[in-house]
Design a protein around this motif. Structure first.
Motif, PDB file in Angstrom:
ATOM      1  N   LEU A  13      -4.927   7.285   4.359  1.00 45.49           N
ATOM      2  CA  LEU A  13      -4.958   6.878   2.959  1.00 45.49           C
ATOM      3  C   LEU A  13      -4.740   8.117   2.102  1.00 45.49           C
ATOM      4  N   THR A  14      -4.062   7.937   0.997  1.00 42.76           N
ATOM      5  CA  THR A  14      -3.924   9.040   0.056  1.00 42.76           C
ATOM      6  C   THR A  14      -5.228   9.179  -0.730  1.00 42.76           C
TER       7      THR A  14
ATOM      8  N   HIS B 271      -9.109   3.904  -4.694  1.00 34.68           N
ATOM      9  CA  HIS B 271      -8.947   2.462  -4.905  1.00 34.68           C
ATOM     10  C   HIS B 271      -9.818   1.661  -3.934  1.00 34.68           C
ATOM     11  N   PHE B 272      -9.872   2.082  -2.693  1.00 32.24           N
ATOM     12  CA  PHE B 272     -10.723   1.403  -1.719  1.00 32.24           C
ATOM     13  C   PHE B 272     -12.184   1.467  -2.166  1.00 32.24           C
TER      14      PHE B 272
ATOM     15  N   ASN C 206      -5.491   8.776  -3.828  1.00 34.64           N
ATOM     16  CA  ASN C 206      -5.456   7.609  -4.701  1.00 34.64           C
ATOM     17  C   ASN C 206      -5.919   6.364  -3.949  1.00 34.64           C
ATOM     18  N   GLY C 207      -5.479   6.238  -2.697  1.00 30.94           N
ATOM     19  CA  GLY C 207      -5.863   5.086  -1.896  1.00 30.94           C
ATOM     20  C   GLY C 207      -7.352   5.047  -1.601  1.00 30.94           C
TER      21      GLY C 207
ATOM     22  N   TRP D  36      -1.011   4.197  -2.084  1.00 28.16           N
ATOM     23  CA  TRP D  36      -2.351   4.164  -1.498  1.00 28.16           C
ATOM     24  C   TRP D  36      -2.353   4.731  -0.086  1.00 28.16           C
TER      25      TRP D  36
ATOM     26  N   LEU E   6       0.829  -1.202   0.000  1.00 27.59           N
ATOM     27  CA  LEU E   6       0.000   0.000   0.000  1.00 27.59           C
ATOM     28  C   LEU E   6       0.868   1.259   0.000  1.00 27.59           C
TER      29      LEU E   6
ATOM     30  N   PHE F 250      -2.420  -6.398  -5.238  1.00 29.57           N
ATOM     31  CA  PHE F 250      -1.371  -5.748  -4.464  1.00 29.57           C
ATOM     32  C   PHE F 250       0.030  -6.320  -4.722  1.00 29.57           C
TER      33      PHE F 250
END
Length: 233
Positions: A151-152, A158-159, A154-155, A143, A138, A229
């Motif tokens: 979390l970014t 994605h989540f 982007n993260g 992420w 991650l 991942f």
């Protein structure tokens, strides 16, 4: 001449509180119960007594001590009473103590169950080798912030794309780097860690061993972790 200031409250309140927590935990049977509750579920007194290998009456006395110390809570449902950890902060405390204690037992690493080191629950999130590798992935994938505190953008995207439900109104930390006691490295904790574990369980990517913290990564889970991942589980 200066007059001495008047005492305000209890100057030793913090020290007394720490001592009270330590006293509540200072028994091998109670520690066994607390460790059992680290799987995040609610257990009955009978079940916890069996884990600690003590009589039901003795178990009830120990549980009352843990409730009084605010380490666990008691839930009543019908005729049954269930016990669980009082919260994530208690789980974090126990996990930290496991790590500290682990260093003080000679040769304990050679007796560590390999499957428990591979994957297990840490209260409500995933721990062990797989979780540490996932945390690293991650970070590497952008992420997760470098310190694991959030979390970014982007993260989060994605989540959301994966269907991992985050709770924006949660009072707990959204994310945190939780030190893994067996690997001495970080895994993902906080609300994001809990949501990820729940998602993996709902997808059938992992299976819990009833009554234990051990987690088995399924064939579909190994494939998903590799594809999503690049984690070899």
């Amino acid at each position: 001449m200066l007059k001495p200031s008047q005492p305000v409250g209890n100057d030793n309140a913090l020290e007394d509180a720490i001592a009270a927590v330590a006293t509540a935990m200072a028994d091998a049977s109670r520690v066994k119960m607390l460790c059992a509750l680290m799987d995040g579920r609610a257990w009955t007194a009978t079940e916890l007594g069996a884990v600690a290998d003590i009589a039901s009456s003795t178990a009830s006395a120990h549980l009352a001590r843990l409730v009084k110390g605010h380490l666990i809570t008691c839930l009543s449902q019908g005729r049954h009473r269930y016990y669980r950890l009082a919260g994530q902060d208690i789980a974090t405390l126990i996990e930290s103590m496991m790590g500290v204690s682990w260093k003080r037992v000679d040769g304990i690493q050679t007796r560590t169950p390999l499957r428990l080191r591979h994957a297990r629950t840490c209260y409500d999130h995933l721990a062990g080798e797989v979780a540490v590798s996932l945390y690293d992935a991650l970070i590497a994938g952008g992420w997760l912030e470098a310190d694991g505190a959030a979390l970014t953008t982007n993260g989060v995207a994605h989540f959301r794309h994966l269907g991992i439900a985050l709770n924006p109104t949660s009072r707990r930390k959204a994310c945190c780097a939780c030190l893994d006691w067996s690997e001495r490295r970080f895994h993902l904790g906080g609300d994001a860690g809990a949501a990820l574990l729940l998602h993996c369980e709902h997808k059938g990517w992992l299976a819990r061993t009833p009554g234990f913290r051990e987690v088995t990564i399924t064939a579909s889970g190994r494939l998903a972790l590799k594809n999503l991942f690049n984690v070899d589980a």
